[in-house]
Design a protein around this motif. Structure first.
Motif, PDB file in Angstrom:
ATOM      1  N   LYS A 136       0.826  -1.207   0.000  1.00 38.29           N
ATOM      2  CA  LYS A 136       0.000   0.000   0.000  1.00 38.29           C
ATOM      3  C   LYS A 136       0.862   1.260   0.000  1.00 38.29           C
ATOM      4  O   LYS A 136       0.483   2.291  -0.579  1.00 38.29           O
ATOM      5  CB  LYS A 136      -0.938  -0.018   1.201  1.00 38.29           C
ATOM      6  N   LEU A 137       2.030   1.179   0.633  1.00 38.88           N
ATOM      7  CA  LEU A 137       2.947   2.330   0.602  1.00 38.88           C
ATOM      8  C   LEU A 137       3.453   2.578  -0.813  1.00 38.88           C
ATOM      9  O   LEU A 137       3.593   3.725  -1.245  1.00 38.88           O
ATOM     10  CB  LEU A 137       4.129   2.085   1.545  1.00 38.88           C
ATOM     11  N   ARG A 138       3.743   1.502  -1.537  1.00 41.11           N
ATOM     12  CA  ARG A 138       4.185   1.645  -2.927  1.00 41.11           C
ATOM     13  C   ARG A 138       3.082   2.273  -3.772  1.00 41.11           C
ATOM     14  O   ARG A 138       3.326   3.150  -4.592  1.00 41.11           O
ATOM     15  CB  ARG A 138       4.565   0.262  -3.485  1.00 41.11           C
ATOM     16  N   TRP A 139       1.845   1.812  -3.553  1.00 45.81           N
ATOM     17  CA  TRP A 139       0.704   2.396  -4.269  1.00 45.81           C
ATOM     18  C   TRP A 139       0.569   3.881  -3.951  1.00 45.81           C
ATOM     19  O   TRP A 139       0.341   4.706  -4.841  1.00 45.81           O
ATOM     20  CB  TRP A 139      -0.576   1.645  -3.870  1.00 45.81           C
ATOM     21  N   LEU A 140       0.732   4.220  -2.658  1.00 47.53           N
ATOM     22  CA  LEU A 140       0.613   5.615  -2.236  1.00 47.53           C
ATOM     23  C   LEU A 140       1.667   6.485  -2.919  1.00 47.53           C
ATOM     24  O   LEU A 140       1.371   7.574  -3.417  1.00 47.53           O
ATOM     25  CB  LEU A 140       0.753   5.702  -0.716  1.00 47.53           C
ATOM     26  N   SER A 141       2.898   5.992  -2.970  1.00 45.24           N
ATOM     27  CA  SER A 141       3.980   6.789  -3.575  1.00 45.24           C
ATOM     28  C   SER A 141       3.773   6.995  -5.073  1.00 45.24           C
ATOM     29  O   SER A 141       4.162   8.021  -5.621  1.00 45.24           O
ATOM     30  CB  SER A 141       5.338   6.128  -3.325  1.00 45.24           C
ATOM     31  N   ARG A 142       3.121   6.014  -5.719  1.00 43.69           N
ATOM     32  CA  ARG A 142       2.892   6.105  -7.164  1.00 43.69           C
ATOM     33  C   ARG A 142       1.633   6.884  -7.520  1.00 43.69           C
ATOM     34  O   ARG A 142       1.567   7.544  -8.554  1.00 43.69           O
ATOM     35  CB  ARG A 142       2.785   4.686  -7.776  1.00 43.69           C
ATOM     36  N   THR A 143       0.628   6.815  -6.636  1.00 42.43           N
ATOM     37  CA  THR A 143      -0.690   7.361  -6.962  1.00 42.43           C
ATOM     38  C   THR A 143      -0.967   8.700  -6.280  1.00 42.43           C
ATOM     39  O   THR A 143      -1.651   9.558  -6.845  1.00 42.43           O
ATOM     40  CB  THR A 143      -1.789   6.342  -6.561  1.00 42.43           C
ATOM     41  N   GLU A 144      -0.465   8.850  -5.067  1.00 44.39           N
ATOM     42  CA  GLU A 144      -0.681  10.086  -4.299  1.00 44.39           C
ATOM     43  C   GLU A 144       0.665  10.582  -3.779  1.00 44.39           C
ATOM     44  O   GLU A 144       0.929  10.562  -2.572  1.00 44.39           O
ATOM     45  CB  GLU A 144      -1.655   9.831  -3.137  1.00 44.39           C
ATOM     46  N   GLY A 178       1.867  -7.862  15.242  1.00 41.90           N
ATOM     47  CA  GLY A 178       1.380  -6.889  14.268  1.00 41.90           C
ATOM     48  C   GLY A 178       2.458  -6.470  13.293  1.00 41.90           C
ATOM     49  O   GLY A 178       2.230  -6.381  12.083  1.00 41.90           O
ATOM     50  N   ALA A 179       3.661  -6.229  13.806  1.00 38.93           N
ATOM     51  CA  ALA A 179       4.760  -5.764  12.950  1.00 38.93           C
ATOM     52  C   ALA A 179       5.101  -6.796  11.876  1.00 38.93           C
ATOM     53  O   ALA A 179       5.476  -6.453  10.754  1.00 38.93           O
ATOM     54  CB  ALA A 179       5.994  -5.465  13.805  1.00 38.93           C
ATOM     55  N   SER A 180       4.939  -8.090  12.214  1.00 40.43           N
ATOM     56  CA  SER A 180       5.362  -9.145  11.288  1.00 40.43           C
ATOM     57  C   SER A 180       4.508  -9.213  10.028  1.00 40.43           C
ATOM     58  O   SER A 180       4.907  -9.832   9.046  1.00 40.43           O
ATOM     59  CB  SER A 180       5.345 -10.506  11.991  1.00 40.43           C
ATOM     60  N   GLY A 181       3.334  -8.588  10.043  1.00 45.44           N
ATOM     61  CA  GLY A 181       2.485  -8.603   8.855  1.00 45.44           C
ATOM     62  C   GLY A 181       2.669  -7.432   7.930  1.00 45.44           C
ATOM     63  O   GLY A 181       2.017  -7.347   6.886  1.00 45.44           O
ATOM     64  N   THR A 182       3.583  -6.519   8.273  1.00 49.65           N
ATOM     65  CA  THR A 182       3.697  -5.284   7.494  1.00 49.65           C
ATOM     66  C   THR A 182       4.423  -5.449   6.170  1.00 49.65           C
ATOM     67  O   THR A 182       4.204  -4.701   5.230  1.00 49.65           O
ATOM     68  CB  THR A 182       4.451  -4.208   8.299  1.00 49.65           C
ATOM     69  N   GLY A 183       5.344  -6.428   6.101  1.00 43.80           N
ATOM     70  CA  GLY A 183       6.204  -6.531   4.923  1.00 43.80           C
ATOM     71  C   GLY A 183       7.473  -5.724   5.051  1.00 43.80           C
ATOM     72  O   GLY A 183       8.294  -5.701   4.131  1.00 43.80           O
ATOM     73  N   TYR A 184       7.663  -5.069   6.216  1.00 44.84           N
ATOM     74  CA  TYR A 184       8.928  -4.359   6.446  1.00 44.84           C
ATOM     75  C   TYR A 184       9.479  -4.628   7.856  1.00 44.84           C
ATOM     76  O   TYR A 184      10.236  -3.847   8.405  1.00 44.84           O
ATOM     77  CB  TYR A 184       8.823  -2.846   6.165  1.00 44.84           C
ATOM     78  N   LEU A 196      13.240  -1.187   3.256  1.00 47.43           N
ATOM     79  CA  LEU A 196      12.098  -1.631   2.450  1.00 47.43           C
ATOM     80  C   LEU A 196      10.963  -0.613   2.502  1.00 47.43           C
ATOM     81  O   LEU A 196      10.203  -0.479   1.543  1.00 47.43           O
ATOM     82  CB  LEU A 196      11.617  -3.000   2.936  1.00 47.43           C
ATOM     83  N   VAL A 197      10.839   0.107   3.622  1.00 46.89           N
ATOM     84  CA  VAL A 197       9.893   1.226   3.676  1.00 46.89           C
ATOM     85  C   VAL A 197      10.312   2.285   2.660  1.00 46.89           C
ATOM     86  O   VAL A 197       9.479   2.812   1.903  1.00 46.89           O
ATOM     87  CB  VAL A 197       9.836   1.843   5.086  1.00 46.89           C
ATOM     88  N   GLU A 198      11.617   2.566   2.625  1.00 47.80           N
ATOM     89  CA  GLU A 198      12.126   3.571   1.676  1.00 47.80           C
ATOM     90  C   GLU A 198      11.931   3.096   0.234  1.00 47.80           C
ATOM     91  O   GLU A 198      11.570   3.892  -0.646  1.00 47.80           O
ATOM     92  CB  GLU A 198      13.604   3.847   1.950  1.00 47.80           C
ATOM     93  N   LEU A 199      12.150   1.809  -0.004  1.00 54.55           N
ATOM     94  CA  LEU A 199      11.938   1.259  -1.344  1.00 54.55           C
ATOM     95  C   LEU A 199      10.482   1.450  -1.780  1.00 54.55           C
ATOM     96  O   LEU A 199      10.203   1.778  -2.939  1.00 54.55           O
ATOM     97  CB  LEU A 199      12.282  -0.231  -1.346  1.00 54.55           C
ATOM     98  N   ALA A 200       9.543   1.270  -0.827  1.00 51.19           N
ATOM     99  CA  ALA A 200       8.117   1.360  -1.157  1.00 51.19           C
ATOM    100  C   ALA A 200       7.610   2.798  -1.198  1.00 51.19           C
ATOM    101  O   ALA A 200       6.906   3.190  -2.132  1.00 51.19           O
ATOM    102  CB  ALA A 200       7.315   0.557  -0.133  1.00 51.19           C
ATOM    103  N   GLN A 204      12.417   7.616   4.311  1.00 47.30           N
ATOM    104  CA  GLN A 204      12.328   7.019   5.647  1.00 47.30           C
ATOM    105  C   GLN A 204      11.205   7.668   6.452  1.00 47.30           C
ATOM    106  O   GLN A 204      10.828   8.817   6.211  1.00 47.30           O
ATOM    107  CB  GLN A 204      13.651   7.201   6.394  1.00 47.30           C
ATOM    108  N   VAL A 205      10.653   6.918   7.408  1.00 45.89           N
ATOM    109  CA  VAL A 205       9.619   7.434   8.304  1.00 45.89           C
ATOM    110  C   VAL A 205       9.882   6.899   9.707  1.00 45.89           C
ATOM    111  O   VAL A 205      10.724   6.019   9.898  1.00 45.89           O
ATOM    112  CB  VAL A 205       8.207   6.976   7.864  1.00 45.89           C
ATOM    113  N   MET A 206       9.124   7.428  10.681  1.00 44.82           N
ATOM    114  CA  MET A 206       9.188   6.883  12.038  1.00 44.82           C
ATOM    115  C   MET A 206       8.285   5.670  12.126  1.00 44.82           C
ATOM    116  O   MET A 206       7.157   5.677  11.619  1.00 44.82           O
ATOM    117  CB  MET A 206       8.725   7.928  13.060  1.00 44.82           C
TER     118      MET A 206
END
Length: 485
Positions: A136-144, A178-184, A196-200, A204-206
């Motif tokens: 969803k982060l990748r979608w956000l970076s591409r779409t919004e 919960g963290a284990s389902g994020t993909g990062y 991987l957050v930065e890749l998506a 970087q974020v907190m």
């Protein structure tokens, strides 16, 4: 120790259970639907939800003095929901929730960006799917892109609710489940993969601090302890009280199989998603795309009004359905990886072309597909001696008659309950007891197990395994080599 509460914020509602902290006995309950302004197209759930809706239903569910005398609260919430916040802690846009089909292209894009499915499996124990936060982060970076750029903090649903209950403190927390389902976040290393957050997302974020299973996230100004919280899957497993040797098969439209294991599994094929649980152990999960949707399709084809009628008809047939075998890949399939295939019906002979045999084949096909998923885990060394069967379809006689022999294990069918809320309450009791020095931080409270039916394979085991081999032979003949353990 007193009384504790568990709060389960599902995609559609909030349910709260208040439990005796020592025994787990449910003392009272509250419920309220989320006030979604949007309903999506048709009956589909919206992909974007204002998280304030979760707080509104929480307040309604807790009305009437439900939480009076409660000393600690645990929070379970829907997985795969991403709440992007700006630097001031305000939502950048509505939360992105659920199985977001908008992100399917983004998932393929991310897989390629890291070098393929195996690279992702090694990095975080899972391959990006459309629903996952990282996708969803990748979608956000591409779409919004403007919203992506404003995003400074990422939270999931249970993180955000815990943070709100504590009055939005500077410290933001989550749990390893919960963290284990994020993909990062990697279950294998027990830490985030911020690159991987930065890749998506593009920067970087907190990210919330991952605290231990029995740790408290904090205490409200009124002195109410709030535990770490977790995702719905992990909370349900904790509420059921499953341990080593146990697996859980969930019968929804799609199916899932998870089991408790002492270590993270890395699966280069991507069939296993390596989640962490709410106790310090691991929850490898294997998903099938076709479970109860197979039964619904069969009922419609036969002109039957409901699944109970389909089950009644199937019970007039015998194991093996007179040679009919249904490969139930109606929506393509994830296990085995056959995304573009369709279902297959074989074994048609004059004597097998009866409605009851097709009904039986639909149940056996669904259960054999889930047995395939169980075998993925067994093939990686996961011990499965007992299978908990969840979902309304678990009550159907045709499911209960066939499942133990096809799974090759004792089958437990718990009475319906909100095990996510019960698991959240058990976590609250653990954190409360650990904070008071009354419980070992490494050992959760021993609560009563669920009331359940217990079904044994017994004398049917050999027949069930013959049916299973019939299914495997057809699958291998139709899709040679698609299923590699």
């Amino acid at each position: 120790m007193g009384i504790v509460a568990g709060l389960d914020s599902s995609p559609d509602f909030t349910r709260i259970v208040v439990c005796d902290a020592d025994t787990g006995a449910v003392l009272r309950q509250g419920y309220a639907a989320h006030p979604h302004a949007e309903t999506g197209e048709g009956n589909a759930r919206p992909s974007d939800v204002d998280p304030q809706a979760w707080l509104l239903s929480l307040g309604e569910a807790a009305g009437g003095g439900l939480l009076e005398g409660v000393q600690a609260i645990g929070v379970s919430a829907q997985q795969n929901a991403v709440v992007p916040l700006d630097a001031q802690g305000n939502t950048v846009r509505p939360a992105m929730v659920g199985g977001d089909k908008r992100a399917q292209v983004a998932a393929a894009d991310l897989i390629d960006a890291l070098g393929g499915r195996e690279a992702w499996a090694q990095a975080v124990g899972s391959v990006p799917q459309a629903a996952q936060p990282v996708t969803k982060l990748r979608w956000l970076s591409r779409t919004e892109p403007e919203n992506a750029q404003r995003t400074a903090v990422l939270m999931q649903a249970h993180d955000w609710l815990v943070w709100q209950l504590l009055g939005r403190p500077v410290r933001r927390t989550t749990d390893r489940g919960g963290a284990s389902g994020t993909g990062y976040w990697s279950a294998a290393i027990g830490g985030y993969r911020p690159e991987l957050v930065e890749l998506a997302l593009g920067h970087q974020v907190m990210l919330p601090e991952v605290i231990g299973p029995s740790d408290a996230a904090g205490t409200t100004p009124e002195g109410l302890l709030i535990s770490a919280g977790t995702g719905e899957t992990m909370a349900a497993a904790f509420g059921l009280g499953i341990g080593l040797g146990d697996a859980v098969v969930s019968l929804g439209a799609s199916g899932s199989v998870m089991a408790v294991h002492p270590e993270a599994l890395q699966d280069p094929s991507g069939m296993i998603t390596a989640l962490a649980d709410a106790t310090g152990m691991h929850l490898p999960v294997v998903t099938t795309l076709n479970a109860v949707r197979t039964l619904r399709g069969a009922a419609e084809l036969l002109g039957l009004p409901d699944l109970e009628s389909l089950s009644e008809l199937a019970m007039k047939s015998t194991p093996g359905a007179h040679g009919l075998v249904l490969l139930p890949y109606l929506e393509g399939e994830r296990t085995p990886h056959l995304p573009h295939t369709a279902g297959t019906l074989t074994g048609l002979r004059r004597e097998s072309m009866k409605a009851e045999h097709f009904a039986r084949a639909s149940f056996e096909g669904m259960l054999c597909g889930l047995a395939d998923a169980l075998d993925v885990l067994r093939g990686r060394g996961v011990d499965v001696r007992r299978v908990f069967l969840l979902g309304p379809a678990a009550e159907l006689p045709a499911v209960q008659a066939a499942a133990p022999a096809l799974f090759g294990a004792q089958v437990v069918v718990p009475q319906p309950a909100d095990y996510g809320a019960i698991g959240a309450a058990r976590q609250a009791a653990w954190a409360l007891g650990a904070s008071q020095g009354m419980l070992d931080p490494r050992t959760p409270p021993a609560w009563q197990g669920p009331v359940a039916q217990v079904l044994e394979p017994g004398e049917d085991l050999a027949v069930g395994q013959a049916v299973r081999q019939q299914f495997v032979a057809v699958r291998e003949q139709t899709y040679p080599g698609a299923f590699r353990l």
